[in-house]
Design an enzyme around this catalytic site. Structure first.
Site, PDB file in Angstrom:
ATOM      1  N   HIS A 104       0.614  -1.245   0.005  1.00  0.00           N
ATOM      2  CA  HIS A 104       0.095  -0.045   0.040  1.00  0.00           C
ATOM      3  C   HIS A 104       0.865   1.078  -0.145  1.00  0.00           C
ATOM      4  O   HIS A 104       2.026   1.401   0.775  1.00  0.00           O
ATOM      5  CB  HIS A 104      -0.860  -0.057   1.096  1.00  0.00           C
ATOM      6  CG  HIS A 104      -0.449   0.305   2.678  1.00  0.00           C
ATOM      7  ND1 HIS A 104      -0.293   1.290   3.074  1.00  0.00           N
ATOM      8  CD2 HIS A 104      -0.172  -0.935   3.543  1.00  0.00           C
ATOM      9  CE1 HIS A 104       0.137   0.862   4.418  1.00  0.00           C
ATOM     10  NE2 HIS A 104       0.142  -0.345   4.592  1.00  0.00           N
ATOM     11  N   ASP A 106      -0.262   4.600   0.980  1.00  0.00           N
ATOM     12  CA  ASP A 106      -0.454   5.319   1.910  1.00  0.00           C
ATOM     13  C   ASP A 106       0.393   5.276   3.345  1.00  0.00           C
ATOM     14  O   ASP A 106       0.547   4.201   3.515  1.00  0.00           O
ATOM     15  CB  ASP A 106      -2.119   5.480   2.234  1.00  0.00           C
ATOM     16  CG  ASP A 106      -2.534   4.427   2.625  1.00  0.00           C
ATOM     17  OD1 ASP A 106      -2.044   3.350   2.371  1.00  0.00           O
ATOM     18  OD2 ASP A 106      -3.246   4.571   3.873  1.00  0.00           O
ATOM     19  N   ASP A 167       6.088   1.578   6.570  1.00  0.00           N
ATOM     20  CA  ASP A 167       4.828   0.989   6.441  1.00  0.00           C
ATOM     21  C   ASP A 167       4.152   2.012   5.420  1.00  0.00           C
ATOM     22  O   ASP A 167       3.586   2.744   5.608  1.00  0.00           O
ATOM     23  CB  ASP A 167       4.132   0.978   7.745  1.00  0.00           C
ATOM     24  CG  ASP A 167       2.681   0.591   7.665  1.00  0.00           C
ATOM     25  OD1 ASP A 167       2.227  -0.012   6.542  1.00  0.00           O
ATOM     26  OD2 ASP A 167       1.939   0.811   8.628  1.00  0.00           O
ATOM     27  N   GLU A 201      -5.009   1.969   2.510  1.00  0.00           N
ATOM     28  CA  GLU A 201      -5.122   0.988   3.337  1.00  0.00           C
ATOM     29  C   GLU A 201      -5.220   1.079   4.932  1.00  0.00           C
ATOM     30  O   GLU A 201      -5.964   0.716   5.685  1.00  0.00           O
ATOM     31  CB  GLU A 201      -3.796   0.140   3.444  1.00  0.00           C
ATOM     32  CG  GLU A 201      -3.744  -1.282   3.836  1.00  0.00           C
ATOM     33  CD  GLU A 201      -3.282  -1.333   5.400  1.00  0.00           C
ATOM     34  OE1 GLU A 201      -3.626  -2.339   5.828  1.00  0.00           O
ATOM     35  OE2 GLU A 201      -2.773  -0.498   5.625  1.00  0.00           O
ATOM     36  N   ASP A 224       3.486  -6.420   3.755  1.00  0.00           N
ATOM     37  CA  ASP A 224       3.004  -5.199   4.599  1.00  0.00           C
ATOM     38  C   ASP A 224       3.265  -5.590   6.134  1.00  0.00           C
ATOM     39  O   ASP A 224       2.907  -5.029   6.864  1.00  0.00           O
ATOM     40  CB  ASP A 224       1.572  -4.927   4.336  1.00  0.00           C
ATOM     41  CG  ASP A 224       1.230  -3.774   5.034  1.00  0.00           C
ATOM     42  OD1 ASP A 224       2.018  -2.858   5.281  1.00  0.00           O
ATOM     43  OD2 ASP A 224       0.164  -3.591   5.305  1.00  0.00           O
ATOM     44  N   HIS A 406       3.301   3.183  12.343  1.00  0.00           N
ATOM     45  CA  HIS A 406       2.543   4.405  12.657  1.00  0.00           C
ATOM     46  C   HIS A 406       3.023   5.285  13.706  1.00  0.00           C
ATOM     47  O   HIS A 406       2.406   5.923  14.236  1.00  0.00           O
ATOM     48  CB  HIS A 406       0.991   3.769  13.166  1.00  0.00           C
ATOM     49  CG  HIS A 406       0.583   3.083  12.174  1.00  0.00           C
ATOM     50  ND1 HIS A 406      -0.732   2.368  12.514  1.00  0.00           N
ATOM     51  CD2 HIS A 406       0.817   2.272  10.916  1.00  0.00           C
ATOM     52  CE1 HIS A 406      -1.323   1.745  11.466  1.00  0.00           C
ATOM     53  NE2 HIS A 406      -0.094   1.633  10.505  1.00  0.00           N
TER      54      HIS A 406
HETATM   55 ZN   LIG Z   1       0.872  -1.160   6.266  1.00  0.00          ZN
END
Ligand SMILES: [Zn+2]
Length: 435
Positions: A104, A106, A167, A201, A224, A406
């Site tokens: 992904h 984003d 990520d 995602e 991922d 994150h």
């Molecule tokens: Zn991810």
């Protein structure tokens, strides 16, 4: 020099008889450092896909690069999903299943991904890593046991003011570099590959626009995951409950005998949650219930609760418990009308993936050939693969080498990117060998 050497070694372990293998035109590390500079943060609660237009900047770049790498049918859909096909190089490609790879584009809405300034901590020698632009941001050896494996490696972090975007730009860089290696080395035999890079995602929604049929894969992997060797074919089974408390509001000056304050009933209900069944007290394979948002008001109060478990029976038991708690609170507050609704969010993909053991077996074998020790790890969350799996495209998740997703302490390493890429190259070979 060091990285050149590492590459020669990895070509040897690719097991190709002819050792005259060419390096990729661009290393996974260099690709990664380019991609993290492009801000692709997604946004919650948007009505459009992609949720932010800026994700298209990366989508369009990747489409251009895929074309340059010889991929076919390269297209960016109206929802910003990049699709491409890498043709197989076998005498009869129809004998090998089309394998899909999905990553992904984003990054999480939790932390800014604007002006990411990647820092390379060369030849890491152990200890804590202090991020230079905000020295309160420290990747500690105590909280990151994986750092022990990275002695001598080049660690990549952000500067302390943003997330890194490992990520999942690690996943993207690794898939792109796999295609690059395959193009440079046609002696590596593989079937046809389907490639997709998805937006949104992190906020959900992107994958609902995924064109499984057009993608054309028989099986797929999301790239991922985190630690090197970590392979996941299990996610939560997930439900969300909403409990509503209906009271009766009136002017407090003349409320005697009339007002029914719904807040107290909600307070009673929240007090009944078992302390050992919460996200802050559970880990590993143990599920939880999690009141996470609500409205508190005299007339109507309500609370939303996540239910998470790897087994449907465990989820059923949690739902029953929440309903029993409603009955107990209702008994204590007979004047408050209490209602509970429960909706299904997603299911543990293992229920489907157990029918396709070769997917995880091949991935384990590929990781071993890359010199890693693969292990299975259930994901305490959902993945895009959960939805795809239940829509008929079995899709477990593979590691990327990254950690601390994150947040500002996110990191990956040169070896993390290279070993993950190498695993993907082995994986496509294994599918060709076994068919
Ligand atoms: Zn991810």
């Amino acid at each position: 020099m060091k990285s050149f050497l590492a590459f020669v070694l990895c070509l040897i372990c690719l097991g190709v008889a002819n050792a005259q293998l060419k390096a990729p035109a661009e290393s996974a590390m260099d690709r990664f450092l380019r991609y993290v500079k492009i801000d692709t943060q997604s946004q919650e609660d948007q009505t459009t896909v992609p949720s932010t237009r800026k994700q298209l900047n990366l989508a369009n770049l990747l489409a251009k690069e895929l074309t340059a790498l010889g991929a076919e049918n390269v297209r960016v859909s109206e929802f910003g999903i990049v699709y491409a096909t890498v043709p197989g190089n076998l005498a009869d490609n129809s004998k090998v299943p089309v394998v899909g790879f999905i990553a992904h584009m984003d990054t999480s809405p939790a932390v800014s991904g604007e002006n990411v300034n990647a820092i390379i901590h060369k030849n890491y020698q152990g200890g804590d890593i202090v991020l230079p632009k905000d020295t309160s941001q420290v990747i500690t050896a105590a909280k990151n046991p994986v750092l022990k494996e990275l002695i001598g490696d080049d660690i990549i972090t952000a500067d302390g003011t943003t997330l890194l975007g490992s990520d999942d730009k690690s996943g993207i860089a690794e898939v792109m570099t796999m295609i690059d290696i395959l193009r440079q080395n046609p002696q590596i035999k593989h079937g046809t590959l389907a490639i997709a890079f998805t937006p949104d995602e992190e906020v959900g929604g992107g994958i609902e626009k995924f064109d499984i049929k057009g993608f054309g894969a028989k099986v797929a992997y999301t790239v991922d995951g985190e630690e090197l060797g970590e392979i996941s074919d299990e996610t939560w089974s997930a439900r969300t409950a909403t409990v509503t408390f209906q009271g009766k509001s009136t002017h407090p000056g003349s409320a005697k005998g009339i007002m029914v304050n719904a807040m107290y009933a909600m307070g009673d209900y929240l007090g009944r949650f078992p302390k050992d069944m919460l996200p802050e007290t559970t880990e590993g394979r143990v599920g939880f219930v999690h009141p996470y948002a609500g409205v508190i008001d005299v007339e109507t109060s309500s609370v939303k609760i996540l239910l998470r478990d790897f087994d449907v029976s465990g989820l059923d038991a949690k739902e029953k418990m929440l309903r029993d708690m409603v009955a107990q609170t209702a008994k204590k507050f007979p004047e408050v009308k209490i209602g509970i609704t429960v909706e299904e969010n997603y299911k543990n993909m293992k229920e489907m993936l157990k029918e396709f053991p070769e997917l995880t077996n091949n991935a384990m074998e590929a990781a071993r050939r890359a010199g890693l020790k693969p292990f299975m790890k259930p994901i305490r969350g959902g993945t895009d693969g959960s939805l795809l799996t239940f829509q008929g495209l079995p899709t477990p998740n593979l590691f990327t080498g990254g950690s601390n997703f994150h947040g500002k302490l996110e990191f990956n390493s040169r070896r993390g990117l290279e070993k993950s890429t190498e695993t993907l190259v082995h994986l496509v070979q294994i599918f060709a060998e076994k068919s």
